[in-house]
Design an enzyme around this catalytic site. Sequence first.
Site, PDB file in Angstrom:
ATOM      1  N   LYS A  75       0.857  -1.190   0.000  1.00 11.44           N
ATOM      2  CA  LYS A  75       0.000   0.000   0.000  1.00 11.44           C
ATOM      3  C   LYS A  75       0.894   1.241   0.000  1.00 11.44           C
ATOM      4  CE  LYS A  75      -3.885   1.864   2.745  1.00 11.44           C
ATOM      5  NZ  LYS A  75      -4.799   1.591   3.871  1.00 11.44           N
ATOM      6  N   SER A 150      -9.714   1.431   2.871  1.00  7.87           N
ATOM      7  CA  SER A 150      -8.892   2.260   2.023  1.00  7.87           C
ATOM      8  C   SER A 150      -7.831   1.477   1.248  1.00  7.87           C
ATOM      9  CB  SER A 150      -8.193   3.327   2.867  1.00  7.87           C
ATOM     10  OG  SER A 150      -7.321   2.738   3.809  1.00  7.87           O
ATOM     11  N   SER A 174      -9.743  -0.984   7.053  1.00 14.54           N
ATOM     12  CA  SER A 174      -9.190  -0.833   5.702  1.00 14.54           C
ATOM     13  C   SER A 174      -8.455  -2.022   5.111  1.00 14.54           C
ATOM     14  CB  SER A 174      -8.276   0.378   5.668  1.00 14.54           C
ATOM     15  OG  SER A 174      -9.049   1.537   5.564  1.00 14.54           O
TER      16      SER A 174
END
Length: 484
Positions: A75, A150, A174
């Site tokens: 990420k 997310s 997330s």
Amino acid sequence: MGRIEYLHKLLKHRELSARELAKQYLDAIDRDNTALNAYVNVTREEALESAQKADEAFRKGEGVGLLTGIPMALKDNISTRGTETTCCSKILRGYKPLYDATAWSRLKAQGAVLLGKTNMDEFAMGSSCETSCFGPAHNPFDISRSTGGSSGGSAGAVAGNLAVYSLGSDTGGSVRQPAAFCGLVGLKPTYGAVSRSGLVAFASSLDQIGPMAQTVEDVAIVFDAIAGADPLDSTSSKTYVPQTFKNLNNDIKGKTIGIVPQLFSEVSSEVAQAVESALKTFEGMGINLVSIDIPEIHYALPAYHILACAEASSNLARYDGVRFGHRTGEGFASVNEMMIKTRSEGFSQEVKRRILMGTYVLSKGYCDAYYKKAQLLREGLSTAFEKAFEKCDAILAPTAPTTAFRTGTQLSPVEAYKADICTAPVNIAGVPAVSLCCGYSHHELPVGMQLIGRRFGEEAIMNLAYKFQQNTDFVRTADWGVRL
Ligand code: GLN
């Protein structure tokens, strides 16, 4: 067998080279990433270089582990030395960290092959991956739908077969919610199980890095590799050495799963049905079920938003155009004006909303009414979870109230925040939870459920998750990327 072990065998027996494997993934990314938008930065050269090193290690038979030569993704809020780490925010465009996040350096030390950095909601604030300055990631099961967020790009990359596994971060859901939307396994570790060093801070008392993959085995291997004490993060446990992979096959007969009705209250009937049938499956496997009331859960979401915004408003104060990333290109007459212009240009609406909300709940006169009250609720909820685990070994609940929604669905902020209703209580209590697929909707979209455990109880929930995956047939791959 999970994908990591499968590929490891091929690499070890030299039926496939790490370089060939990396090339396959990089070519697939070239082909499919335009449609999926899972990656925001592809690290082609570095990937091929580390694959080459992995091949040498295999040739010599030295320093080889299960993760050596396996292609993976991070990420874009996990720091990578010398490689842009933007949190998908305009304000961090061009920022190259001077050090690696501990979780990443541990994987790197084992010979992991980083394919690139993945898409996310800006600063990890969101549940749809739509607040990214690079545009939304698209769900490999139906590209008109959201990957969730997310960590949407990390989920999309794995579900789209553009990485074997990935790391995301989970502050209020997330890792788990995108894993649920994309049919993956995603683990939110106990607070303190994985070092946060190098994870760009959103809400420091809630943030945890967690792995995503197709199978429980793969997630277990990666979790064991990244967990454990780190002098660079004083909140990391000094003593925890999880062995989730080794303990996957333990007998689960006679264990007890708790059902908390409050966690089912807002979910769609399709999701509720899939989770209820998973409960039946567990019963068939010799598990006892008990119902447990945790009324405090009702307050978890407001408490989460107060605490997360309060911490974010402080953490994001550092992006002022002086030290990191973007600085306004317009003229300014004072330092103050430079900072105001930089922050106005650099942050999008959602991030600004959270900073404002956080500043408000911390301000004199409101701090007692909001922030302190939320802290009390956090304590109450942690105690309630501890008590619940006196009666059961794990709690089973839906991961998200719905399956993947369409990209572009116009929701008010409060409606959007409801996506975290089942996941945020877990972060507030600091306990671990693993999300995995437990069925498909009538649109053929994956439904996720989560097994929640006691603090540092990853072995127990992963054990249950593994047995569930062994007894069911919900692992499906979408029609993209590398077909193994
Ligand atoms: N969706 C939640 C939020 O918007 C959780 C985000 C996260 O876990 N990083 O804050």
